[in-house]
Design a protein around this motif. Structure first.
Motif, PDB file in Angstrom:
ATOM      1  N   LYS A 116       0.834  -1.200   0.000  1.00 48.57           N
ATOM      2  CA  LYS A 116       0.000   0.000   0.000  1.00 48.57           C
ATOM      3  C   LYS A 116       0.869   1.250   0.000  1.00 48.57           C
ATOM      4  O   LYS A 116       0.597   2.225  -0.716  1.00 48.57           O
ATOM      5  N   HIS A 117       1.916   1.236   0.820  1.00 50.24           N
ATOM      6  CA  HIS A 117       2.816   2.391   0.892  1.00 50.24           C
ATOM      7  C   HIS A 117       3.523   2.608  -0.438  1.00 50.24           C
ATOM      8  O   HIS A 117       3.639   3.747  -0.926  1.00 50.24           O
ATOM      9  N   LEU A 118       3.977   1.511  -1.057  1.00 50.50           N
ATOM     10  CA  LEU A 118       4.649   1.619  -2.350  1.00 50.50           C
ATOM     11  C   LEU A 118       3.707   2.185  -3.402  1.00 50.50           C
ATOM     12  O   LEU A 118       4.099   3.046  -4.199  1.00 50.50           O
ATOM     13  N   GLU A 119       2.461   1.726  -3.421  1.00 51.00           N
ATOM     14  CA  GLU A 119       1.508   2.221  -4.413  1.00 51.00           C
ATOM     15  C   GLU A 119       1.249   3.714  -4.232  1.00 51.00           C
ATOM     16  O   GLU A 119       1.098   4.454  -5.211  1.00 51.00           O
ATOM     17  N   LEU A 120       1.231   4.182  -2.994  1.00 50.47           N
ATOM     18  CA  LEU A 120       1.065   5.615  -2.739  1.00 50.47           C
ATOM     19  C   LEU A 120       2.246   6.401  -3.303  1.00 50.47           C
ATOM     20  O   LEU A 120       2.075   7.481  -3.889  1.00 50.47           O
ATOM     21  N   LEU A 121       3.451   5.859  -3.135  1.00 49.13           N
ATOM     22  CA  LEU A 121       4.647   6.522  -3.666  1.00 49.13           C
ATOM     23  C   LEU A 121       4.623   6.540  -5.198  1.00 49.13           C
ATOM     24  O   LEU A 121       4.950   7.562  -5.819  1.00 49.13           O
ATOM     25  N   LEU A 122       4.230   5.421  -5.809  1.00 48.60           N
ATOM     26  CA  LEU A 122       4.159   5.361  -7.271  1.00 48.60           C
ATOM     27  C   LEU A 122       3.090   6.315  -7.801  1.00 48.60           C
ATOM     28  O   LEU A 122       3.263   6.919  -8.863  1.00 48.60           O
ATOM     29  N   ALA A 123       2.003   6.469  -7.054  1.00 47.82           N
ATOM     30  CA  ALA A 123       0.958   7.416  -7.452  1.00 47.82           C
ATOM     31  C   ALA A 123       1.510   8.841  -7.457  1.00 47.82           C
ATOM     32  O   ALA A 123       1.164   9.651  -8.333  1.00 47.82           O
ATOM     33  N   GLN A 124       2.377   9.151  -6.502  1.00 49.90           N
ATOM     34  CA  GLN A 124       2.995  10.485  -6.462  1.00 49.90           C
ATOM     35  C   GLN A 124       3.915  10.699  -7.662  1.00 49.90           C
ATOM     36  O   GLN A 124       4.000  11.814  -8.189  1.00 49.90           O
TER      37      GLN A 124
ATOM     38  N   CYS B 244      11.895   9.890  -3.559  1.00 52.53           N
ATOM     39  CA  CYS B 244      13.122   9.106  -3.728  1.00 52.53           C
ATOM     40  C   CYS B 244      13.637   8.584  -2.388  1.00 52.53           C
ATOM     41  O   CYS B 244      14.095   7.441  -2.287  1.00 52.53           O
ATOM     42  N   ALA B 245      13.564   9.437  -1.372  1.00 53.50           N
ATOM     43  CA  ALA B 245      14.056   9.047  -0.048  1.00 53.50           C
ATOM     44  C   ALA B 245      13.314   7.835   0.490  1.00 53.50           C
ATOM     45  O   ALA B 245      13.889   7.015   1.220  1.00 53.50           O
ATOM     46  N   GLU B 246      12.033   7.691   0.109  1.00 52.94           N
ATOM     47  CA  GLU B 246      11.226   6.581   0.577  1.00 52.94           C
ATOM     48  C   GLU B 246      11.272   5.385  -0.370  1.00 52.94           C
ATOM     49  O   GLU B 246      11.381   4.233   0.050  1.00 52.94           O
ATOM     50  N   ILE B 247      11.215   5.674  -1.658  1.00 50.23           N
ATOM     51  CA  ILE B 247      11.047   4.577  -2.623  1.00 50.23           C
ATOM     52  C   ILE B 247      12.337   3.798  -2.840  1.00 50.23           C
ATOM     53  O   ILE B 247      12.308   2.676  -3.361  1.00 50.23           O
ATOM     54  N   LYS B 248      13.474   4.349  -2.424  1.00 44.38           N
ATOM     55  CA  LYS B 248      14.736   3.611  -2.572  1.00 44.38           C
ATOM     56  C   LYS B 248      14.766   2.380  -1.663  1.00 44.38           C
ATOM     57  O   LYS B 248      15.648   1.525  -1.804  1.00 44.38           O
TER      58      LYS B 248
ATOM     59  N   ILE C  73      19.984   4.759 -13.694  1.00 44.75           N
ATOM     60  CA  ILE C  73      20.136   5.951 -12.861  1.00 44.75           C
ATOM     61  C   ILE C  73      19.797   5.559 -11.424  1.00 44.75           C
ATOM     62  O   ILE C  73      18.640   5.292 -11.104  1.00 44.75           O
ATOM     63  N   TYR C  74      20.824   5.489 -10.579  1.00 42.54           N
ATOM     64  CA  TYR C  74      20.633   5.010  -9.218  1.00 42.54           C
ATOM     65  C   TYR C  74      20.007   6.076  -8.325  1.00 42.54           C
ATOM     66  O   TYR C  74      20.242   7.273  -8.492  1.00 42.54           O
ATOM     67  N   ILE C  75      19.229   5.600  -7.332  1.00 41.47           N
ATOM     68  CA  ILE C  75      18.664   6.527  -6.347  1.00 41.47           C
ATOM     69  C   ILE C  75      19.091   6.133  -4.935  1.00 41.47           C
ATOM     70  O   ILE C  75      18.645   6.739  -3.961  1.00 41.47           O
ATOM     71  N   ASP C  76      19.972   5.115  -4.844  1.00 39.30           N
ATOM     72  CA  ASP C  76      20.478   4.726  -3.537  1.00 39.30           C
ATOM     73  C   ASP C  76      21.872   5.305  -3.342  1.00 39.30           C
ATOM     74  O   ASP C  76      22.224   6.318  -3.945  1.00 39.30           O
ATOM     75  N   TYR C  77      22.684   4.668  -2.524  1.00 39.45           N
ATOM     76  CA  TYR C  77      24.015   5.189  -2.197  1.00 39.45           C
ATOM     77  C   TYR C  77      24.942   5.291  -3.404  1.00 39.45           C
ATOM     78  O   TYR C  77      25.973   5.967  -3.354  1.00 39.45           O
ATOM     79  N   ARG C  78      24.559   4.658  -4.530  1.00 38.21           N
ATOM     80  CA  ARG C  78      25.420   4.691  -5.732  1.00 38.21           C
ATOM     81  C   ARG C  78      25.072   5.825  -6.674  1.00 38.21           C
ATOM     82  O   ARG C  78      25.583   5.896  -7.779  1.00 38.21           O
ATOM     83  N   LYS C  79      24.213   6.741  -6.242  1.00 36.46           N
ATOM     84  CA  LYS C  79      23.736   7.769  -7.163  1.00 36.46           C
ATOM     85  C   LYS C  79      24.860   8.675  -7.681  1.00 36.46           C
ATOM     86  O   LYS C  79      24.725   9.287  -8.737  1.00 36.46           O
ATOM     87  N   GLU C  80      25.977   8.740  -6.936  1.00 33.62           N
ATOM     88  CA  GLU C  80      27.086   9.568  -7.432  1.00 33.62           C
ATOM     89  C   GLU C  80      27.742   8.946  -8.656  1.00 33.62           C
ATOM     90  O   GLU C  80      28.531   9.603  -9.352  1.00 33.62           O
ATOM     91  N   ASN C  81      27.413   7.665  -8.931  1.00 32.58           N
ATOM     92  CA  ASN C  81      27.971   6.987 -10.107  1.00 32.58           C
ATOM     93  C   ASN C  81      27.120   7.153 -11.361  1.00 32.58           C
ATOM     94  O   ASN C  81      27.444   6.598 -12.406  1.00 32.58           O
ATOM     95  N   ASN C  82      26.007   7.893 -11.255  1.00 27.32           N
ATOM     96  CA  ASN C  82      25.143   8.069 -12.415  1.00 27.32           C
ATOM     97  C   ASN C  82      25.893   8.708 -13.574  1.00 27.32           C
ATOM     98  O   ASN C  82      26.728   9.593 -13.377  1.00 27.32           O
ATOM     99  N   ARG C  83      25.571   8.242 -14.783  1.00 29.45           N
ATOM    100  CA  ARG C  83      26.233   8.751 -15.982  1.00 29.45           C
ATOM    101  C   ARG C  83      25.798  10.173 -16.287  1.00 29.45           C
ATOM    102  O   ARG C  83      24.630  10.530 -16.129  1.00 29.45           O
ATOM    103  N   ASP C  84      26.741  10.965 -16.730  1.00 27.11           N
ATOM    104  CA  ASP C  84      26.410  12.308 -17.202  1.00 27.11           C
ATOM    105  C   ASP C  84      25.998  12.232 -18.660  1.00 27.11           C
ATOM    106  O   ASP C  84      26.506  11.419 -19.431  1.00 27.11           O
ATOM    107  N   GLY C  85      25.080  13.091 -19.048  1.00 25.13           N
ATOM    108  CA  GLY C  85      24.688  13.180 -20.453  1.00 25.13           C
ATOM    109  C   GLY C  85      24.002  11.945 -20.982  1.00 25.13           C
ATOM    110  O   GLY C  85      24.117  11.620 -22.154  1.00 25.13           O
ATOM    111  N   HIS C  86      23.270  11.231 -20.102  1.00 28.89           N
ATOM    112  CA  HIS C  86      22.659   9.986 -20.536  1.00 28.89           C
ATOM    113  C   HIS C  86      21.534  10.184 -21.537  1.00 28.89           C
ATOM    114  O   HIS C  86      21.075   9.227 -22.132  1.00 28.89           O
ATOM    115  N   THR C  87      21.082  11.422 -21.710  1.00 25.72           N
ATOM    116  CA  THR C  87      19.986  11.653 -22.661  1.00 25.72           C
ATOM    117  C   THR C  87      20.488  12.147 -24.016  1.00 25.72           C
ATOM    118  O   THR C  87      19.688  12.449 -24.880  1.00 25.72           O
TER     119      THR C  87
END
Length: 347
Positions: free
Chosen positions: A125-133, A154-158, A252-266
């Protein structure tokens, strides 16, 4: 393996006997290694008769069985807690136990030490509320949101996902729905914005598609977004649609590895689909050949279904076979699911 021919009544009888009787045995490995036993002969997926029974189960029937066992045990079942036939069927169908648990809407934490059914339901239920947001944010912004657009979620859904692309898939944000729900004509646009949009449209027809991130001057893009509400709506003013990624924000990471996200991925058309502009009459005829194959067979055409010469011409025009199919109304995601097994690395 050649399946043994069993009629529907036989299959239904064997399935019901398995679920309501055989699988209830307290010894979850009963007769597993006895190839002369009735259970092994009827149900082992490695023999023809058992394979027919296995194939007769739909995904949803197997998932319902998992859910029923979860209710009985009051926690997501560990493999050892299910009868060997059923756990073999489940692993064959879903490849890995956590995948099956996820498909059943359960936690990957299984066994007596895992969460209770009540805790699992609360988590869902909590996850569905986050996805709705996330979905609401997409409609508000007129685009698929970036993690930085919704940091509280992000702070919750990770806790549930580590990859933002997985979040977007779970939220089921359809770019076509965005096109329908968040775009609108703006009356009385000021001359400077009209000129900017005309320039964007001219550039798009030079490219043969809508421009992607990095191909439009940053200040021009920002100005159009401020005036039109979103880049999607800016393009709509001149009859264009944005380039769409098959798996947006994948990796694109949203946990502790987010600093490893690629630049210019789009800044790439890799794994993208888009409307091709400036199609020649020959291009249109070529696409009609593919459309005719699809209409005749009702099966999504693969590259092998057309001549090499035709395929190469179409891919040169459209960039990839998935985008060829998009021009005739086939969703590239559906193509990759049904033809490529979910892979999105085709050129």
């Amino acid at each position: 393996m050649k399946d043994e021919k069993l009629d529907e009544k036989d299959l239904q009888r064997l399935k019901e006997l398995l679920i309501h009787n055989v699988a209830s045995n307290a010894d979850k490995n009963f007769q597993k290694d006895n190839h002369n036993s009735t259970i092994w002969k009827n149900y082992a997926a490695s023999n023809a008769r058992g394979h027919s029974v296995y194939e007769s189960f739909t995904d949803e029937e197997l998932l319902d069985y998992i859910r029923a066992e979860t209710k009985r045990l009051n926690h997501a079942p560990a493999q050892k807690e299910l009868f060997w036939v059923m756990r073999d069927y489940i692993k064959r169908r879903f490849k890995r136990w956590p995948y099956a648990m996820k498909a059943a809407g359960l936690t990957a934490s299984t066994g007596k030490g895992g969460k209770t059914l009540e805790q699992i339901e609360e988590d869902n239920k909590h996850l569905e509320l986050l996805l709705a947001q996330v979905r609401e944010k997409a409609l508000e912004l007129g685009k698929i949101p970036h993690p930085k657009d919704i940091p509280d979620v992000c702070a919750e859904i990770k806790k549930y996902y580590n990859d933002w692309g997985r979040v977007i898939e779970a939220a089921d944000i359809d770019p076509h729905t965005l096109n329908a729900e968040v775009v609108y004509k703006i009356e009385g646009l000021e001359p400077q914005y009209v000129q900017m949009l005309d320039n964007v449209k001219s550039f798009a027809y030079e490219l043969g598609r809508s421009p992607i991130h990095g191909e439009i001057d940053t200040e021009v893009k920002r100005a159009l977004i401020r005036r039109c509400g979103s880049w999607r709506n800016a393009l709509y003013q001149v009859g264009l649609e944005p380039v769409i990624r098959i798996r947006p924000f994948h990796g694109i990471y949203i946990d502790y590895r987010k600093e490893n996200n690629r630049d210019g991925h789009t800044n790439s058309l890799y794994n993208c689909y888009y409307r091709v502009l400036n199609l020649s009459e020959e291009d249109k005829r070529n696409l009609e050949q593919v459309r005719a194959i699809y209409q005749q067979t009702r099966v999504i055409p693969t590259k092998k279904d057309v001549s090499k010469e035709l395929r190469l011409r179409l891919q040169e025009t459209c960039g990839s076979w998935a985008n060829v199919l998009y021009q005739i109304g086939i969703d590239p995601k559906e193509y990759h699911r049904t033809v490529k097994g979910g892979k999105t690395n085709e050129k």
